[in-house]
Design an enzyme around this catalytic site. Sequence first.
Site, PDB file in Angstrom:
ATOM      1  CG  ASP A  48      -2.192   0.663   1.102  1.00 11.98           C
ATOM      2  OD1 ASP A  48      -2.226   1.717   0.450  1.00 11.98           O
ATOM      3  OD2 ASP A  48      -3.195   0.154   1.643  1.00 11.98           O
TER       4      ASP A  48
ATOM      5  CG  ASP B 146      -4.200   5.945   1.057  1.00 11.61           C
ATOM      6  OD1 ASP B 146      -5.140   5.187   1.343  1.00 11.61           O
ATOM      7  OD2 ASP B 146      -3.983   7.026   1.637  1.00 11.61           O
TER       8      ASP B 146
ATOM      9  CD  GLU C 290      -8.895   5.062  -1.055  1.00 15.96           C
ATOM     10  OE1 GLU C 290      -9.803   4.868  -0.239  1.00 15.96           O
ATOM     11  OE2 GLU C 290      -7.824   5.605  -0.735  1.00 15.96           O
TER      12      GLU C 290
ATOM     13  CG  HIS D 298      -8.614  -0.578   5.122  1.00 11.98           C
ATOM     14  ND1 HIS D 298      -8.520  -0.654   3.747  1.00 11.98           N
ATOM     15  CD2 HIS D 298      -8.146   0.638   5.461  1.00 11.98           C
ATOM     16  CE1 HIS D 298      -8.004   0.474   3.287  1.00 11.98           C
ATOM     17  NE2 HIS D 298      -7.757   1.276   4.309  1.00 11.98           N
ATOM     18  CG  ASP D 299     -10.940   2.902   4.437  1.00  8.68           C
ATOM     19  OD1 ASP D 299     -10.329   2.870   5.519  1.00  8.68           O
ATOM     20  OD2 ASP D 299     -10.413   3.256   3.360  1.00  8.68           O
TER      21      ASP D 299
HETATM   22  C1  GLC Z   1      -7.594   5.906   2.361  1.00  3.97           C
HETATM   23  C2  GLC Z   1      -7.417   4.705   3.236  1.00  3.97           C
HETATM   24  C3  GLC Z   1      -7.887   5.052   4.619  1.00  3.97           C
HETATM   25  C4  GLC Z   1      -7.030   6.185   5.120  1.00  3.97           C
HETATM   26  C5  GLC Z   1      -7.042   7.372   4.160  1.00  3.97           C
HETATM   27  C6  GLC Z   1      -5.933   8.334   4.466  1.00  3.97           C
HETATM   28  O1  GLC Z   1      -8.918   6.249   2.182  1.00  3.97           O
HETATM   29  O2  GLC Z   1      -8.059   3.594   2.699  1.00  3.97           O
HETATM   30  O3  GLC Z   1      -7.840   3.960   5.488  1.00  3.97           O
HETATM   31  O4  GLC Z   1      -7.490   6.610   6.375  1.00  3.97           O
HETATM   32  O5  GLC Z   1      -6.850   6.974   2.831  1.00  3.97           O
HETATM   33  O6  GLC Z   1      -4.687   7.769   4.166  1.00  3.97           O
END
Ligand code: GLC
Length: 540
Positions: free
Chosen positions: A99, A200, A242, A316-317
């Site tokens: 990641d 990310d 993402e 995980h979110d």
């Molecule tokens: C992304 C991750 C999340 C994190 C955020 C800031 O959305 O998936 O878990 O808190 O980025 O890095």
Amino acid sequence: MKEDKWWKSAVIYQIYPRSFADSNQDGIGDLQGIISKLDYLEKLGIDAVWLSPVCRSPQDDNGYDISDYQDIDPVFGTLKDMEELIREAGKHNIRIIMDLVLNHSSDEHHWFQEAKKSRENPYHDYYVWRDGTEGVPPNDMRAAFGGSAWEWVPELQQYYFHQFSVKQPDLNWENPKLRQEIYDMINWWTDKGVGGFRLDVIDQIAKEPDKGITNNGPRLHEYLRELSKETFQKADLVTVGEAWGATTELARLYSSPDNSELSMVFQFEHICLDQIEGKEKWDLAPLPFLKLKEVFARWQRELHGKGWNSLFWNNHDLPRIVSRWGNDGKYRIESAKMLAVLLHGMQGTPYIYQGEELGMTNAAYEIDEYRDIETLNLYQEHMEKGFKKEDIMNSIHAKSRDNARTPMQWNDEENAGFTKGEPWIKVNPNYKKINAAQQVEDENSVFNCYKELIRLRRKYSVLIEGDFRLLLAEDENIFAYIREDESAQLLVVCNFYNKTVECPLEESAKDMELLICNYKDVEQAAILRPYEARMYLQEK
Ligand code: GLC
Ligand code: CA
């Protein structure tokens, strides 16, 4: 199979290392814990593991705040453990995907420590600063985890910009030196043998805070093409960005078959459907089922041959899908399998989030049992604004990120076999009933359904190449579609709800072979029981 990119036929498993398996009984999952579970992952049949961040971090946002990109955080192990994981996973034919958190670093990263020393410091420009006066931020932009997006640094008489917590200062991608350091770091990991990267919040790197722009900034695709050319294109990697703000049009750019940017993106259009439009994720709304079908069908159609989809229900979110759009009571097993069949029949690379393959559920905890920074900030903010505690807790139970972060349920022993110590977050009390040990042995388990779906994906090219046609678009209960390539036609029929319905597709399925079904057998072809799901095939 004509496809040469390994990740087009791959299934990827996401591990949240903190919550997966603890090898040294300090209550926190770690790399040796993951190594000890490689046999389990191989049994499931996945091709790659995406690890949420394991680099050195003060863990303000569970590792999404990195203070050293080229070291492993001691809570997870050492660099040696990471090298061992890459090697051992390789022996199980599993690639390791890291990641990359490139939009921001930790405020404890040495770049930031230097940057805030003086305006002349060579690292100062690695971050996003604006002049100002104390108490009057440059504008009213808000951070994702609450509060202003600007933080005052008295020594410099300047504000820095942070889209997430104050401990996650945004990196300034306009600076070519910073970009070069990032490329060197990525190439260093690639040389260590990783199989790819998840990026990310990648659509936020080209922010322009003076114009209020967070994602999809004007220079985003320029940066991505440079990044890809300097790093990913030098090796045979999978890359997934993402991108909450992606449309199908943008996704075709990101995942263009010419390989100039990324392999694919995570987009969230389907995932955002159960919130009140234009509001926060905490503002719950019932799922508009016809819209869900329309959204999936559009992404399938518009990326076919022109880009590549990722397929996911969980990460995980996000809350657990079986509790969200399935049924975590009487029909937990049937609905978890239905959601799996529905997703794994589509075109794209499927992602399975740890525990999804067991039908793990949301957890409804007391507020002091939550650990997630977003959840805790939300609670405080809404209490201060005078919301009713009961309403806040309802939102948290439905949407908190900690729903996904409770420890993996391995067996029915103490702490679900996750740790013999005190787990960093409470184990979901339903682990005696829902756990891996039981499901691996049970041929009718959710685990074995996922395993079979992965096997089918390997066997039938239509699952990888086939085009997509939505059926019964206006049906209020059934999600059905056809996939087709030159070798076969595939039919997926799912009853999305807790009721028995008539199945108008009986005729179409008549001469087809039943590949998988989420009940022991099909009792009546013309009737779908609650959450019943079937996948049929006809070879040409
Ligand atoms: C992304 C991750 C999340 C994190 C955020 C800031 O959305 O998936 O878990 O808190 O980025 O890095
Ligand atoms: Ca540990």
